[in-house]
Design a protein around this motif. Structure first.
Motif, PDB file in Angstrom:
ATOM      1  N   PRO A 110      25.117  34.649 -22.568  1.00  0.00           N
ATOM      2  CA  PRO A 110      24.475  35.969 -22.677  1.00  0.00           C
ATOM      3  C   PRO A 110      23.178  36.029 -21.882  1.00  0.00           C
ATOM      4  N   THR A 111      22.766  37.243 -21.568  1.00  0.00           N
ATOM      5  CA  THR A 111      21.562  37.450 -20.762  1.00  0.00           C
ATOM      6  C   THR A 111      20.320  36.878 -21.425  1.00  0.00           C
ATOM      7  N   ILE A 112      20.206  37.005 -22.745  1.00  0.00           N
ATOM      8  CA  ILE A 112      19.021  36.535 -23.448  1.00  0.00           C
ATOM      9  C   ILE A 112      18.823  35.041 -23.255  1.00  0.00           C
ATOM     10  N   ALA A 113      19.911  34.286 -23.101  1.00  0.00           N
ATOM     11  CA  ALA A 113      19.797  32.844 -22.890  1.00  0.00           C
ATOM     12  C   ALA A 113      19.068  32.545 -21.581  1.00  0.00           C
ATOM     13  N   TYR A 114      19.436  33.249 -20.528  1.00  0.00           N
ATOM     14  CA  TYR A 114      18.761  33.060 -19.242  1.00  0.00           C
ATOM     15  C   TYR A 114      17.307  33.522 -19.320  1.00  0.00           C
ATOM     16  N   GLN A 115      17.053  34.614 -20.001  1.00  0.00           N
ATOM     17  CA  GLN A 115      15.691  35.125 -20.103  1.00  0.00           C
ATOM     18  C   GLN A 115      14.774  34.130 -20.803  1.00  0.00           C
ATOM     19  N   VAL A 116      15.255  33.532 -21.882  1.00  0.00           N
ATOM     20  CA  VAL A 116      14.446  32.542 -22.606  1.00  0.00           C
ATOM     21  C   VAL A 116      14.196  31.315 -21.728  1.00  0.00           C
ATOM     22  N   ALA A 117      15.227  30.824 -21.053  1.00  0.00           N
ATOM     23  CA  ALA A 117      15.084  29.639 -20.214  1.00  0.00           C
ATOM     24  C   ALA A 117      14.095  29.887 -19.077  1.00  0.00           C
ATOM     25  N   PHE A 118      14.210  31.024 -18.403  1.00  0.00           N
ATOM     26  CA  PHE A 118      13.305  31.322 -17.295  1.00  0.00           C
ATOM     27  C   PHE A 118      11.881  31.544 -17.788  1.00  0.00           C
ATOM     28  N   ALA A 119      11.725  32.165 -18.967  1.00  0.00           N
ATOM     29  CA  ALA A 119      10.394  32.461 -19.486  1.00  0.00           C
ATOM     30  C   ALA A 119       9.625  31.190 -19.824  1.00  0.00           C
ATOM     31  N   CYS A 120      10.316  30.146 -20.252  1.00  0.00           N
ATOM     32  CA  CYS A 120       9.636  28.878 -20.552  1.00  0.00           C
ATOM     33  C   CYS A 120       8.953  28.324 -19.306  1.00  0.00           C
ATOM     34  N   ALA A 121       9.621  28.386 -18.170  1.00  0.00           N
ATOM     35  CA  ALA A 121       9.025  27.902 -16.923  1.00  0.00           C
ATOM     36  C   ALA A 121       7.846  28.768 -16.497  1.00  0.00           C
ATOM     37  N   VAL A 122       7.970  30.081 -16.675  1.00  0.00           N
ATOM     38  CA  VAL A 122       6.882  30.990 -16.303  1.00  0.00           C
ATOM     39  C   VAL A 122       5.625  30.696 -17.112  1.00  0.00           C
ATOM     40  N   GLY A 123       5.778  30.381 -18.405  1.00  0.00           N
ATOM     41  CA  GLY A 123       4.623  30.069 -19.226  1.00  0.00           C
ATOM     42  C   GLY A 123       3.828  28.897 -18.680  1.00  0.00           C
ATOM     43  N   VAL A 124       4.520  27.860 -18.224  1.00  0.00           N
ATOM     44  CA  VAL A 124       3.842  26.703 -17.639  1.00  0.00           C
ATOM     45  C   VAL A 124       3.125  27.101 -16.352  1.00  0.00           C
ATOM     46  N   GLN A 125       3.753  27.951 -15.543  1.00  0.00           N
ATOM     47  CA  GLN A 125       3.129  28.367 -14.283  1.00  0.00           C
ATOM     48  C   GLN A 125       1.844  29.157 -14.518  1.00  0.00           C
ATOM     49  N   VAL A 126       1.835  29.994 -15.526  1.00  0.00           N
ATOM     50  CA  VAL A 126       0.633  30.776 -15.838  1.00  0.00           C
ATOM     51  C   VAL A 126      -0.502  29.843 -16.255  1.00  0.00           C
ATOM     52  N   LEU A 127      -0.195  28.836 -17.072  1.00  0.00           N
ATOM     53  CA  LEU A 127      -1.221  27.875 -17.481  1.00  0.00           C
ATOM     54  C   LEU A 127      -1.755  27.101 -16.270  1.00  0.00           C
ATOM     55  N   ALA A 128      -0.859  26.697 -15.368  1.00  0.00           N
ATOM     56  CA  ALA A 128      -1.286  25.956 -14.181  1.00  0.00           C
ATOM     57  C   ALA A 128      -2.148  26.826 -13.275  1.00  0.00           C
ATOM     58  N   LEU A 129      -1.816  28.114 -13.183  1.00  0.00           N
ATOM     59  CA  LEU A 129      -2.628  29.020 -12.373  1.00  0.00           C
ATOM     60  C   LEU A 129      -4.030  29.167 -12.962  1.00  0.00           C
ATOM     61  N   GLY A 130      -4.114  29.242 -14.294  1.00  0.00           N
ATOM     62  CA  GLY A 130      -5.424  29.309 -14.930  1.00  0.00           C
ATOM     63  C   GLY A 130      -6.251  28.074 -14.646  1.00  0.00           C
ATOM     64  N   TRP A 131      -5.640  26.901 -14.709  1.00  0.00           N
ATOM     65  CA  TRP A 131      -6.333  25.654 -14.400  1.00  0.00           C
ATOM     66  C   TRP A 131      -6.806  25.647 -12.940  1.00  0.00           C
ATOM     67  N   PHE A 132      -5.958  26.099 -12.044  1.00  0.00           N
ATOM     68  CA  PHE A 132      -6.303  26.132 -10.623  1.00  0.00           C
ATOM     69  C   PHE A 132      -7.503  27.033 -10.347  1.00  0.00           C
ATOM     70  N   MET A 133      -7.620  28.123 -11.105  1.00  0.00           N
ATOM     71  CA  MET A 133      -8.652  29.116 -10.837  1.00  0.00           C
ATOM     72  C   MET A 133      -9.930  28.904 -11.654  1.00  0.00           C
ATOM     73  N   ILE A 134      -9.998  27.833 -12.458  1.00  0.00           N
ATOM     74  CA  ILE A 134     -11.186  27.604 -13.274  1.00  0.00           C
ATOM     75  C   ILE A 134     -12.482  27.598 -12.459  1.00  0.00           C
ATOM     76  N   PRO A 135     -12.567  26.876 -11.325  1.00  0.00           N
ATOM     77  CA  PRO A 135     -13.836  26.884 -10.580  1.00  0.00           C
ATOM     78  C   PRO A 135     -14.206  28.265 -10.058  1.00  0.00           C
ATOM     79  N   TRP A 136     -13.210  29.061  -9.663  1.00  0.00           N
ATOM     80  CA  TRP A 136     -13.503  30.403  -9.191  1.00  0.00           C
ATOM     81  C   TRP A 136     -13.954  31.308 -10.344  1.00  0.00           C
ATOM     82  N   ILE A 137     -13.308  31.148 -11.502  1.00  0.00           N
ATOM     83  CA  ILE A 137     -13.712  31.936 -12.670  1.00  0.00           C
ATOM     84  C   ILE A 137     -15.133  31.596 -13.087  1.00  0.00           C
ATOM     85  N   CYS A 138     -15.458  30.313 -13.071  1.00  0.00           N
ATOM     86  CA  CYS A 138     -16.817  29.891 -13.427  1.00  0.00           C
ATOM     87  C   CYS A 138     -17.841  30.430 -12.434  1.00  0.00           C
ATOM     88  N   LEU A 139     -17.473  30.402 -11.157  1.00  0.00           N
ATOM     89  CA  LEU A 139     -18.381  30.926 -10.142  1.00  0.00           C
ATOM     90  C   LEU A 139     -18.624  32.417 -10.351  1.00  0.00           C
TER      91      LEU A 139
END
Length: 434
Positions: free
Chosen positions: A366-395
């Motif tokens: 079912p479609t929901i299975a793919y949506q859940v699987a893909f969303a798990c990866a997106v969550g990690v990417q958002v966290l990594a983007l936040g880590w990458f941008m920490i020095p810019w946010i602090c600046l």
């Protein structure tokens, strides 16, 4: 340099890309012939990435010590043997061993080409040369769509892998005989010291999580799950699905040239590649969310974005070439590749496990299975983007504090700051501080 260095390594990288993505097209036949479920199919495809990641560090050391010519030609012989075994396999275990051999055999394809570029080309042209190499190598993904479908009709998947074995052996001989021997650097530090130099560098750990989570996910989706999504969620028939995969593969090739050219042009104008990489990440997350949320867009658009991000190694490898001296680039690229392919294995195998949590309905998940699987990866990417941008946010926080408080020394977070380029308005972390 182009004929005797660049093109021979492009041939090896082309085969690496072809082996990486070909399971997308033959997965249906493998499942039908050998009775593989989603979990087994995910493991079979992802074991390539697991062994690929596992040998990156020793291969990076070998490249720095013995040069790309010897290492690449020897390993391609292993890949050729794996392809021959894959074509002759009769059960899941043999397929798994053969796929692992292929992964080991092509594990130096990208790094050896990058090492050769850093060795033979001017440093200021590395990003552009990387872009052209990945662009041409990504044609392997193009070959793994419609052209491979034509071959499958004539030879079947077993005959196809027999042909791939012959092509891989030929590529090994080409590199061994055509590529000149580069001067071997004098060993002045132990391997452990050099690895510690890389893995204790703050700039490496700033870019590595983001690069791995985005590029690894893009590779995973392109190599296997894009075809399942197009068939099970979008409802495309095999012909339409292969046509869209063909366009996506062209997107990888075009994306490599585009990102390499952009990085080269922006560098000339004083804009560092970190800015480009952050922009590409935001675009990637947006494309994935468009799929997950089923936004009313042509499905080809977000999938093209995902395929283009699969070529963003052009940018991250160029960043490492700026961070480390030439004698360490093999190990530095290897260190990043461990994370790229390690995360790709997790996403590819994990997606199959998540899909298996839902019952198959009318021969599809079912479609929901793919949506859940893909969303798990997106969550990690958002966290990594936040880590990458920490020095810019602090600046940015310090600038806001300075504006409202009138205190030049105002601090808004405990993280060390970064210098800026006031002339062009681009935030540039200071190398010494990072």
């Amino acid at each position: 340099m182009i004929g005797c260095v660049f093109l021979p390594f492009v041939a090896g990288y082309y085969l690496s890309y072809l082996f990486r993505t070909i399971n997308t097209l033959i997965s249906g036949q493998l499942s039908a012939d050998l009775g593989l479920d989603a979990g087994n199919l995910g493991l079979l495809t992802s074991v390539y990435f697991l062994v690929f990641a596992g040998v990156q560090i020793p291969i990076g050391t070998l490249l720095d010590r013995f040069g790309p010519r010897r290492v690449q030609s020897a390993l391609l012989l292993v890949a050729g043997g794996g392809a021959a075994l894959f074509g002759a396999a009769n059960d899941f275990g043999e397929l798994l061993v053969a796929r692992a051999m292929i992964g080991i055999g092509v594990s130096a394809a990208a790094m050896s080409g990058l090492k050769a570029i850093v060795t033979w080309f001017p440093r200021e042209r590395v990003a552009l040369a990387n872009g052209y190499m990945i662009m041409l190598g990504a044609l392997g993904a193009v070959t793994a769509t419609t052209p491979t479908e034509w071959l499958l009709e004539c030879t079947g998947w077993r005959g196809l892998f027999g042909l791939l074995a012959l092509a891989t052996f030929a590529s090994a001989l080409l590199i061994f005989w055509a590529v000149p021997e580069a001067a071997r650097p004098q060993v002045t530090q132990s391997t452990a010291v050099k690895l510690r130099t890389i893995y204790t560098d703050r700039r490496f750990w700033r870019i590595a999580p983001l690069s791995a989570s985005c590029i690894g996910s893009a590779w995973s989706l392109q190599a296997l799950w894009a075809a399942s999504w197009l068939t099970n969620v979008e409802g495309l028939n095999r012909e339409s699905s292969i046509r869209q995969l063909f366009i996506m593969a062209l997107g990888i090739s075009a994306g490599a040239m585009l990102l390499g050219t952009l990085a080269d042009r922006l560098r000339r104008h004083g804009i560092r590649s970190e800015v480009l990489f952050a922009a590409v990440t935001v675009l990637f997350v947006g494309g994935e969310l468009a799929l997950i949320l089923r936004l009313p867009l042509p499905s080809l658009l977000p999938w093209l974005i995902i395929s283009i991000v699969g070529s963003a190694t052009v940018v991250s490898y160029a960043l490492l070439a700026e961070y480390f001296p030439r004698e360490l680039t093999g190990r530095a690229n290897a260190g990043l590749n461990v994370l790229h392919f390690g995360w790709c294995f997790i996403v590819q195998y994990g997606t199959g496990l998540i899909l298996d949590q839902w019952a198959v309905q009318d021969g599809r998940y079912p479609t929901i299975a793919y949506q859940v699987a893909f969303a798990c990866a997106v969550g990690v990417q958002v966290l990594a983007l936040g880590w990458f941008m920490i020095p810019w946010i602090c600046l940015l926080g310090r600038r806001i504090a300075k504006f409202f408080l009138g205190d030049p020394e105002a601090k808004t977070c405990p993280v060390e700051g970064s210098a800026t380029s006031a002339e062009d308005g681009v935030l540039e972390p200071d190398d010494e501080e990072w």
